[in-house]
Design a protein around this motif. Structure first.
Motif, mmCIF file in Angstrom:
data_model
loop_
_atom_site.group_PDB
_atom_site.id
_atom_site.type_symbol
_atom_site.label_atom_id
_atom_site.label_comp_id
_atom_site.label_asym_id
_atom_site.label_seq_id
_atom_site.Cartn_x
_atom_site.Cartn_y
_atom_site.Cartn_z
ATOM 1 N N LEU A 100 0.909 -1.234 -0.243
ATOM 2 C CA LEU A 100 0.072 -0.097 0.089
ATOM 3 C C LEU A 100 0.776 1.231 -0.204
ATOM 4 N N LYS A 101 1.914 0.989 0.669
ATOM 5 C CA LYS A 101 2.808 2.375 0.804
ATOM 6 C C LYS A 101 3.336 3.054 -0.615
ATOM 7 N N ASP A 102 3.378 2.249 -1.661
ATOM 8 C CA ASP A 102 3.893 2.726 -2.874
ATOM 9 C C ASP A 102 2.573 2.675 -3.938
ATOM 10 N N ALA A 103 1.663 2.138 -3.594
ATOM 11 C CA ALA A 103 0.586 1.601 -4.762
ATOM 12 C C ALA A 103 0.094 2.932 -5.107
ATOM 13 N N GLU A 104 -0.150 3.102 -6.584
ATOM 14 C CA GLU A 104 -0.784 4.207 -7.076
ATOM 15 C C GLU A 104 -2.175 3.924 -7.698
ATOM 16 N N GLY A 105 -2.437 2.710 -7.936
ATOM 17 C CA GLY A 105 -3.762 2.105 -8.144
ATOM 18 C C GLY A 105 -4.059 0.807 -7.404
ATOM 19 N N ILE A 106 -5.422 0.638 -7.347
ATOM 20 C CA ILE A 106 -5.777 -0.831 -6.806
ATOM 21 C C ILE A 106 -7.221 -1.177 -7.739
ATOM 22 N N VAL A 107 -6.997 -2.448 -8.021
ATOM 23 C CA VAL A 107 -8.053 -3.038 -9.012
ATOM 24 C C VAL A 107 -8.508 -4.242 -8.167
ATOM 25 N N GLY A 108 -9.756 -4.591 -8.039
ATOM 26 C CA GLY A 108 -10.330 -5.472 -7.541
ATOM 27 C C GLY A 108 -11.658 -5.740 -6.980
ATOM 28 N N LEU A 109 -11.995 -6.625 -5.887
ATOM 29 C CA LEU A 109 -13.391 -6.876 -5.723
ATOM 30 C C LEU A 109 -13.405 -6.657 -4.050
ATOM 31 N N ALA A 110 -14.453 -5.957 -3.609
ATOM 32 C CA ALA A 110 -14.871 -5.830 -2.119
ATOM 33 C C ALA A 110 -13.917 -5.693 -1.206
ATOM 34 N N LEU A 111 -12.768 -4.669 -1.579
ATOM 35 C CA LEU A 111 -11.744 -4.050 -0.638
ATOM 36 C C LEU A 111 -12.316 -2.990 0.194
ATOM 37 N N PRO A 112 -12.674 -3.174 1.461
ATOM 38 C CA PRO A 112 -12.907 -1.767 2.210
ATOM 39 C C PRO A 112 -11.928 -0.660 1.973
ATOM 40 N N VAL A 113 -12.244 0.252 1.217
ATOM 41 C CA VAL A 113 -11.300 1.483 1.079
ATOM 42 C C VAL A 113 -11.978 2.370 2.062
ATOM 43 N N ASP A 114 -11.373 2.724 3.227
ATOM 44 C CA ASP A 114 -11.942 3.694 4.068
ATOM 45 C C ASP A 114 -10.676 4.707 4.444
ATOM 46 N N LYS A 115 -11.061 5.542 5.541
ATOM 47 C CA LYS A 115 -9.947 6.468 5.884
ATOM 48 C C LYS A 115 -8.752 5.690 6.251
ATOM 49 N N GLU A 116 -8.685 4.655 7.100
ATOM 50 C CA GLU A 116 -7.716 3.915 7.542
ATOM 51 C C GLU A 116 -6.721 3.350 6.511
ATOM 52 N N LEU A 117 -7.380 2.816 5.438
ATOM 53 C CA LEU A 117 -6.666 2.373 4.321
ATOM 54 C C LEU A 117 -5.893 3.422 3.468
ATOM 55 N N LEU A 118 -6.877 4.496 3.316
ATOM 56 C CA LEU A 118 -6.155 5.619 2.515
ATOM 57 C C LEU A 118 -5.022 6.376 3.179
ATOM 58 N N GLU A 119 -5.005 6.444 4.439
ATOM 59 C CA GLU A 119 -4.056 7.107 5.214
ATOM 60 C C GLU A 119 -2.699 6.230 5.012
ATOM 61 N N LYS A 120 -2.775 4.919 4.821
ATOM 62 C CA LYS A 120 -1.739 4.070 4.383
ATOM 63 C C LYS A 120 -1.222 3.848 3.058
ATOM 64 N N ALA A 121 -1.708 4.631 2.290
ATOM 65 C CA ALA A 121 -1.744 4.667 0.830
ATOM 66 C C ALA A 121 -1.368 6.129 0.162
ATOM 67 N N PRO A 122 -0.314 6.729 0.610
ATOM 68 C CA PRO A 122 -0.224 8.122 0.079
ATOM 69 C C PRO A 122 -0.150 8.532 -1.305
ATOM 70 N N LYS A 123 0.233 7.438 -2.012
ATOM 71 C CA LYS A 123 0.576 7.604 -3.412
ATOM 72 C C LYS A 123 -0.740 7.223 -4.364
ATOM 73 N N LEU A 124 -1.723 6.708 -3.628
ATOM 74 C CA LEU A 124 -3.063 6.274 -4.461
ATOM 75 C C LEU A 124 -3.563 7.133 -5.114
ATOM 76 N N LYS A 125 -3.934 6.839 -6.451
ATOM 77 C CA LYS A 125 -4.572 7.823 -7.328
ATOM 78 C C LYS A 125 -5.958 7.178 -7.770
ATOM 79 N N ILE A 126 -5.981 6.116 -7.566
ATOM 80 C CA ILE A 126 -7.512 5.461 -8.254
ATOM 81 C C ILE A 126 -7.837 4.065 -7.620
ATOM 82 N N VAL A 127 -9.185 3.595 -7.120
ATOM 83 C CA VAL A 127 -9.439 2.519 -6.845
ATOM 84 C C VAL A 127 -10.414 2.086 -7.792
ATOM 85 N N SER A 128 -10.179 0.926 -8.483
ATOM 86 C CA SER A 128 -11.095 0.453 -9.531
ATOM 87 C C SER A 128 -11.616 -0.861 -9.115
ATOM 88 N N ASN A 129 -13.148 -0.418 -8.636
ATOM 89 C CA ASN A 129 -13.850 -1.485 -8.302
ATOM 90 C C ASN A 129 -14.271 -2.749 -9.368
#
Length: 325
Positions: free
Chosen positions: A43-72
């Motif tokens: 998560l620390k270096d991930a710019e994108g997440i693609v997948g199914l049913a991953l809870p993307v909440d404040k807690e996760l987002l704080e651990k993914a500072p480089k994240l640009k997109i979550v593709s459900n």
């Protein structure tokens, strides 16, 4: 340095072939995203997440500072904290327009299975108990020319109405936030309030998205309004139903049977009360689970992901306000 992508519970990883050598993909399946060390490290270096049913909440987002997109990889996106994502400049996408017919096939299939007692009688034959003609106690109920009440006349609800109208000459009632004029014209569907729908329908099919308004939409009072001969079908989300109320309604014979593809907690535990009823059809959330449809969804999810990572507007962007940040 390659840009990192996380693929989470993406069953058909063939879709990842669209990605070129500039991306590094880490695949996670069947893990706990809150405690899995490899996932948390990725998560620390991930710019994108693609997948199914991953809870993307404040807690996760704080651990993914480089994240640009979550593709459900699904039409629904109640697992995404959209407001929190938008505030952090993270795009969210989904995959609509792919699974409607496939899901309608499955939901109408379990409706038929419950009405004609297909799983129960299949077990009866395979157990070696078919030694004479069926007794009247084993008879099923007709589907054709009955009344189907659809709660949630969106694209999937409309596809179910199409099958009911043209295939089984059913009378169709529906309850929705807004009227679906197209369904009324094509399938002779009648718009009505929830109470008369529940009272008049021989089959009640719940197809709403999960929102704060629809959580526990079907509860004790709603089941009491249904005919004792009626069959309840849930193809929406598990939390749209008060399961304890459903179990009570079945125990007290307030409804005839049920057909369920979704549950409050998935997968079901082997000792779950719903599994003890021979008149309840239970399928493991199979709505879109055909190879053809799942591959289309996965391909679209990866297309959305690529668009976001390459600075383009994804085709199925859920939170367009993120582009103004």
């Amino acid at each position: 340095m390659k840009r990192k992508i996380i693929a989470y519970n993406l069953v058909l990883t063939d879709a990842l072939e669209q990605l070129d050598d500039s991306f590094e993909v880490e695949i996670f399946d069947g893990i706990n995203p809150k405690t899995d060390h490899a996932f948390l490290h990725a998560l620390k270096d991930a710019e994108g997440i693609v997948g199914l049913a991953l809870p993307v909440d404040k807690e996760l987002l704080e651990k993914a500072p480089k994240l640009k997109i979550v593709s459900n990889n699904s039409t629904g996106y109640n697992n995404l904290s959209i407001e929190e994502m938008t505030q952090r400049g993270v795009m969210g996408t989904n995959t609509p327009g792919v699974l409607e017919d496939t899901t309608a096939d499955a939901i109408f299939g379990i409706l038929l299975a419950a009405a004609r007692r297909i799983p129960e009688l299949d077990h009866f034959v395979k157990s070696g108990n078919w030694k004479q003609h069926l007794t009247t106690a084993q008879y099923a109920v007709d589907v054709h020319h009955k009344t189907l009440g659809i709660i949630g006349m969106g694209k999937i609800g409309s596809a179910i109405a199409k099958r009911a109208h043209f295939g089984f000459d059913m009378n169709i009632l529906y309850y929705n936030r807004t009227r679906n004029i197209e369904a009324e014209g094509k399938y002779n569907a009648t718009y009505c309030d929830l109470e008369p729908l529940l009272k008049q329908s021989d089959f009640v099919c719940l197809m709403t998205p999960l929102t704060s308004e629809t959580e526990n939409l079907m509860g004790e009072q709603e089941f009491k309004l249904m005919k004792k001969s009626a069959i309840f079908v849930n193809g929406s989300r598990g939390k749209t139903v008060d399961e304890e109320a459903l179990i009570a309604a079945l125990n007290q014979k307030e409804i005839h049977a049920a057909a369920l593809d979704v549950y409050r907690s998935e997968p079901l535990s082997p000792d779950h009360p719903l599994l003890q009823f021979p008149n309840v059809v239970t399928t493991p959330h199979i709505g879109s689970s055909t190879f053809e449809t799942e591959l289309k969804m996965a391909n679209l999810a990866v297309e959305n992901l690529l668009s976001g990572l390459l600075g383009q507007r994804p085709k199925n962007l859920i939170n367009p306000d993120v582009l103004n940040r």
